[in-house]
Design a protein around this motif. Structure first.
Motif, PDB file in Angstrom:
ATOM      1  N   LEU A  85       0.841  -1.196   0.000  1.00  0.00           N
ATOM      2  CA  LEU A  85       0.000   0.000   0.000  1.00  0.00           C
ATOM      3  C   LEU A  85       0.877   1.246   0.000  1.00  0.00           C
ATOM      4  N   ARG A  86       0.530   2.179  -0.879  1.00  0.00           N
ATOM      5  CA  ARG A  86       1.275   3.431  -0.966  1.00  0.00           C
ATOM      6  C   ARG A  86       0.289   4.602  -0.950  1.00  0.00           C
ATOM      7  N   ARG A  87       0.635   5.631  -0.212  1.00  0.00           N
ATOM      8  CA  ARG A  87      -0.209   6.822  -0.131  1.00  0.00           C
ATOM      9  C   ARG A  87       0.007   7.693  -1.362  1.00  0.00           C
ATOM     10  N   PHE A  88      -1.058   8.380  -1.766  1.00  0.00           N
ATOM     11  CA  PHE A  88      -0.991   9.275  -2.913  1.00  0.00           C
ATOM     12  C   PHE A  88      -1.852  10.506  -2.624  1.00  0.00           C
ATOM     13  N   HIS A  89      -1.627  11.556  -3.391  1.00  0.00           N
ATOM     14  CA  HIS A  89      -2.468  12.768  -3.339  1.00  0.00           C
ATOM     15  C   HIS A  89      -2.486  13.383  -4.730  1.00  0.00           C
ATOM     16  N   ALA A  90      -3.620  13.986  -5.058  1.00  0.00           N
ATOM     17  CA  ALA A  90      -3.829  14.530  -6.395  1.00  0.00           C
ATOM     18  C   ALA A  90      -4.472  15.896  -6.304  1.00  0.00           C
ATOM     19  N   GLY A  91      -4.207  16.719  -7.325  1.00  0.00           N
ATOM     20  CA  GLY A  91      -4.777  18.058  -7.413  1.00  0.00           C
ATOM     21  C   GLY A  91      -5.224  18.349  -8.831  1.00  0.00           C
ATOM     22  N   LEU A  92      -5.295  19.625  -9.154  1.00  0.00           N
ATOM     23  CA  LEU A  92      -5.704  20.004 -10.499  1.00  0.00           C
ATOM     24  C   LEU A  92      -4.643  19.691 -11.538  1.00  0.00           C
ATOM     25  N   TRP A  93      -3.384  19.690 -11.127  1.00  0.00           N
ATOM     26  CA  TRP A  93      -2.297  19.582 -12.101  1.00  0.00           C
ATOM     27  C   TRP A  93      -1.493  18.296 -11.962  1.00  0.00           C
ATOM     28  N   HIS A  94      -1.251  17.814 -10.744  1.00  0.00           N
ATOM     29  CA  HIS A  94      -0.363  16.679 -10.545  1.00  0.00           C
ATOM     30  C   HIS A  94      -1.000  15.632  -9.644  1.00  0.00           C
ATOM     31  N   SER A  95      -0.501  14.416  -9.772  1.00  0.00           N
ATOM     32  CA  SER A  95      -0.831  13.306  -8.880  1.00  0.00           C
ATOM     33  C   SER A  95       0.483  12.680  -8.434  1.00  0.00           C
ATOM     34  N   CYS A  96       0.706  12.668  -7.128  1.00  0.00           N
ATOM     35  CA  CYS A  96       1.982  12.192  -6.574  1.00  0.00           C
ATOM     36  C   CYS A  96       1.722  11.000  -5.667  1.00  0.00           C
ATOM     37  N   GLU A  97       2.704  10.086  -5.613  1.00  0.00           N
ATOM     38  CA  GLU A  97       2.624   8.912  -4.751  1.00  0.00           C
ATOM     39  C   GLU A  97       4.001   8.591  -4.200  1.00  0.00           C
ATOM     40  N   GLU A  98       4.036   7.835  -3.122  1.00  0.00           N
ATOM     41  CA  GLU A  98       5.291   7.505  -2.457  1.00  0.00           C
ATOM     42  C   GLU A  98       6.126   6.558  -3.309  1.00  0.00           C
ATOM     43  N   ASN A  99       7.429   6.706  -3.188  1.00  0.00           N
ATOM     44  CA  ASN A  99       8.336   5.760  -3.823  1.00  0.00           C
ATOM     45  C   ASN A  99       8.410   4.481  -3.010  1.00  0.00           C
ATOM     46  N   LEU A 100       8.975   3.450  -3.616  1.00  0.00           N
ATOM     47  CA  LEU A 100       9.073   2.165  -2.934  1.00  0.00           C
ATOM     48  C   LEU A 100       9.964   2.238  -1.716  1.00  0.00           C
ATOM     49  N   ASN A 101      11.034   2.993  -1.815  1.00  0.00           N
ATOM     50  CA  ASN A 101      11.965   3.102  -0.691  1.00  0.00           C
ATOM     51  C   ASN A 101      11.573   4.197   0.290  1.00  0.00           C
ATOM     52  N   SER A 102      10.372   4.823   0.076  1.00  0.00           N
ATOM     53  CA  SER A 102       9.839   5.857   0.989  1.00  0.00           C
ATOM     54  C   SER A 102      10.763   7.056   1.125  1.00  0.00           C
ATOM     55  N   THR A 103      11.508   7.360   0.088  1.00  0.00           N
ATOM     56  CA  THR A 103      12.370   8.548   0.079  1.00  0.00           C
ATOM     57  C   THR A 103      11.902   9.455  -1.059  1.00  0.00           C
ATOM     58  N   GLY A 104      10.975  10.323  -0.764  1.00  0.00           N
ATOM     59  CA  GLY A 104      10.478  11.229  -1.782  1.00  0.00           C
ATOM     60  C   GLY A 104       9.197  10.721  -2.423  1.00  0.00           C
TER      61      GLY A 104
END
Length: 290
Positions: A85-104
């Motif tokens: 399971l990985r957390r993500f967040h999205a907006g009007l322009w971008h959708s970001c999610e955690e890397n596998l190594n949880s660094t960035g």
């Protein structure tokens, strides 16, 4: 600073706050947040790890040993154990999610994720959001210029009416933009790519800021319109000299004759008569006859 100018300065504060909320929300990617489930990658542990099977083979032609540990993938794990399971967040322009190594985080354009059925709705949401910010900025500039360049002949009635119209239009456009974004996001959740679809999601702090801007716009519109209505009703009263104008009531001819003859009010049962001539000393010049 007089009362009218001070009221407009206080009105300028929530308008600037609504503008800051809208700009922050539009540039942020935390409109929606959630958790996405993905298949575990190939074995990445070091040699001797507990969750990996390491083996090597010898090439018959060269005699060299090749490490094929990357070809082994958690063969003893089934069901939910095969996913992470990985957390993500999205907006009007971008959708970001955690890397596998949880660094960035790893981000990608949200417009590229939205399916064809929801891209038109998303573009309408972005356009309405831009118009919302433009109207709020116009209202702030207009009200700020009126306060800074204050003079005694400033028509505060027109200022209040203009600000009320701009704020109510901005609030309605913001409401439409937020609802359209929610629609496009739900379409993406149902019809989007398999490598993006979230397992669970909810609204983030940017979405709350966007609706906070809407609430401030509508509050400013109601307050300025109420002040405009109150001032518009008080203006005719001030021109007439008071809340209850005085009218000239003509006196009747009978009352005028009574005051001219000098007759005074008399009690019941007594009659006063004017006697011509000079009355004797000590008498009032009037004879009472019962």
């Amino acid at each position: 600073m007089d009362r009218a100018r001070w009221q407009r300065v206080l009105t300028l504060v929530p308008i600037c706050l609504a503008l800051a909320f809208s700009l922050t929300a539009m540039g942020s990617s935390h409109w929606c947040e959630g958790i996405r489930r993905m298949t575990k990658p190939l074995c990445q542990d070091l040699l001797g790890g507990l969750n990996c099977i390491h083996f090597s083979r010898t090439n018959s032609s060269t005699g060299r040993r090749h490490d094929d540990s990357q070809a082994v993938q958690y063969i003893w794990e089934t069901g939910d154990d095969k996913f992470i399971l990985r957390r993500f967040h999205a907006g009007l322009w971008h959708s970001c999610e955690e890397n596998l190594n949880s660094t960035g985080e790893r981000c990608r354009c949200f417009l590229g994720i939205v399916p064809t059925e929801g891209q038109g709705v998303l573009w309408l949401s972005i356009g309405a959001e831009v118009l919302d910010i433009f109207l709020i900025l116009t209202g702030a500039i207009f009200l700020g210029f009126s306060v800074c360049c204050y003079h005694s002949r400033c028509n505060w009635f027109k200022v209040d009416a203009s600000v009320a119209i701009l704020m109510v239009l901005a609030g309605l456009l913001g409401m439409v933009a937020h609802m359209m974004y929610t629609t496009s996001f739900q379409i993406t959740v149902n019809l989007g790519p398999e490598d993006w679809r979230p397992r669970t999601w909810d609204y983030g702090w940017s979405y709350c800021l966007a609706w906070g801007s809407f609430a401030l716009c509508m509050t400013v519109s109601v307050v300025t319109m109420s002040r405009y209505t109150a001032n518009h009703e008080e203006k005719p009263r001030a021109q007439k000299g008071g809340p209850y104008p005085q009218h000239n009531i003509p006196q009747s001819e009978a009352s005028q004759k009574v005051w001219q003859t000098g007759a005074a009010p008399r009690p019941v049962g007594q009659v006063f008569m004017n006697v011509p001539g000079h009355p004797p000393p000590g008498t009032g010049g009037k004879v009472s006859m019962c």
